[in-house]
Design a protein around this motif. Structure first.
Motif, mmCIF file in Angstrom:
data_model
loop_
_atom_site.group_PDB
_atom_site.id
_atom_site.type_symbol
_atom_site.label_atom_id
_atom_site.label_comp_id
_atom_site.label_asym_id
_atom_site.label_seq_id
_atom_site.Cartn_x
_atom_site.Cartn_y
_atom_site.Cartn_z
ATOM 1 N N GLY A 66 0.803 -1.217 0.000
ATOM 2 C CA GLY A 66 0.000 0.000 0.000
ATOM 3 C C GLY A 66 0.834 1.265 0.000
ATOM 4 N N VAL A 67 2.038 1.164 0.535
ATOM 5 C CA VAL A 67 2.899 2.355 0.646
ATOM 6 C C VAL A 67 3.264 2.920 -0.730
ATOM 7 C CG1 VAL A 67 5.118 3.214 1.488
ATOM 8 C CG2 VAL A 67 3.750 1.679 2.913
ATOM 9 N N PRO A 68 3.790 2.104 -1.663
ATOM 10 C CA PRO A 68 4.098 2.679 -2.977
ATOM 11 C C PRO A 68 2.859 3.221 -3.684
ATOM 12 C CG PRO A 68 5.139 0.536 -2.750
ATOM 13 C CD PRO A 68 4.249 0.723 -1.573
ATOM 14 N N ALA A 69 1.726 2.558 -3.533
ATOM 15 C CA ALA A 69 0.503 3.040 -4.174
ATOM 16 C C ALA A 69 0.108 4.416 -3.633
ATOM 17 C CB ALA A 69 -0.623 2.038 -3.958
ATOM 18 N N LEU A 70 0.199 4.591 -2.327
ATOM 19 C CA LEU A 70 -0.123 5.892 -1.738
ATOM 20 C C LEU A 70 0.845 6.975 -2.208
ATOM 21 C CD1 LEU A 70 -0.909 4.772 1.919
ATOM 22 C CD2 LEU A 70 -2.552 5.619 0.244
ATOM 23 N N LEU A 71 2.125 6.629 -2.292
ATOM 24 C CA LEU A 71 3.125 7.615 -2.711
ATOM 25 C C LEU A 71 2.987 7.975 -4.188
ATOM 26 C CD1 LEU A 71 6.218 6.383 -0.679
ATOM 27 C CD2 LEU A 71 4.723 8.340 -0.209
ATOM 28 N N VAL A 72 2.648 6.996 -5.034
ATOM 29 C CA VAL A 72 2.424 7.282 -6.462
ATOM 30 C C VAL A 72 1.207 8.183 -6.621
ATOM 31 C CG1 VAL A 72 1.724 6.232 -8.654
ATOM 32 C CG2 VAL A 72 3.615 5.260 -7.367
ATOM 33 N N ALA A 73 0.145 7.897 -5.881
ATOM 34 C CA ALA A 73 -1.050 8.746 -5.930
ATOM 35 C C ALA A 73 -0.729 10.162 -5.453
ATOM 36 C CB ALA A 73 -2.167 8.140 -5.096
ATOM 37 N N ALA A 74 0.079 10.271 -4.410
ATOM 38 C CA ALA A 74 0.454 11.594 -3.897
ATOM 39 C C ALA A 74 1.274 12.368 -4.929
ATOM 40 C CB ALA A 74 1.241 11.454 -2.595
#
Length: 159
Positions: free
Chosen positions: A38-46
């Motif tokens: 979930g961490v990379p997905a959140l950072l890509v979205a950010a």
């Protein structure tokens, strides 16, 4: 539509943290280890939302070399920003709930790994919430330089 308030996001985070903590008291022993994906997905979205905000701000301001922003696109970006800031607050609350529950059992390997994953997820969710608030801020239309603010007060309905 009114801008998202940070206090609203804080309330969502606290409520989700409390609900997650209560739920984990009942079911944590039956859960698999927390995934870190979930961490990379959140950072890509950010990153995407921050870039969209920067680009849209320039288009709304009429920066040279950029096409003007289509109003429907800007309204969709506001909706995206509001939704992702609330989702990020909920995710941050869930991660905080995990960290609160696991704070007392960091000596075992699996809870320690889950607590680390939850802490990093919390940080990534806060980054996404900040990017979403920035995108929402960038969607605001600046005041026209020839507009007189006293006209707005004269037109405002009296209660």
């Amino acid at each position: 539509m009114k801008p998202t308030r940070v206090s609203t996001l804080a309330v969502v985070t606290v409520v989700c943290a409390a609900a997650c903590w209560l739920l984990l008291r009942l079911v944590y022993a039956h859960l698999p280890p927390l995934p870190w994906t979930g961490v990379p997905a959140l950072l890509v979205a950010a990153a995407a939302e921050a870039w969209l905000g920067y680009d849209l701000k320039g288009r709304i301001a009429g920066r040279r070399g950029l096409k003007p922003a289509v109003p429907l696109f800007a309204s969709r970006m506001v909706a995206l920003a509001k939704a992702s800031s609330l989702a990020a607050a909920a995710i941050a609350g869930i991660a905080a709930g995990f960290d609160l529950y696991l704070a007392g059992s960091l000596t075992a390997a699996v809870p320690r790994q889950d607590a680390l994953t939850a802490a990093i997820t919390f940080a990534a969710a806060v980054v996404l919430a900040c990017a979403a608030l920035y995108l929402e801020y960038c969607c605001r239309v600046p005041d026209a330089p020839d507009r007189d603010p006293s006209d707005d007060q004269a037109r405002a309905p009296r209660s």
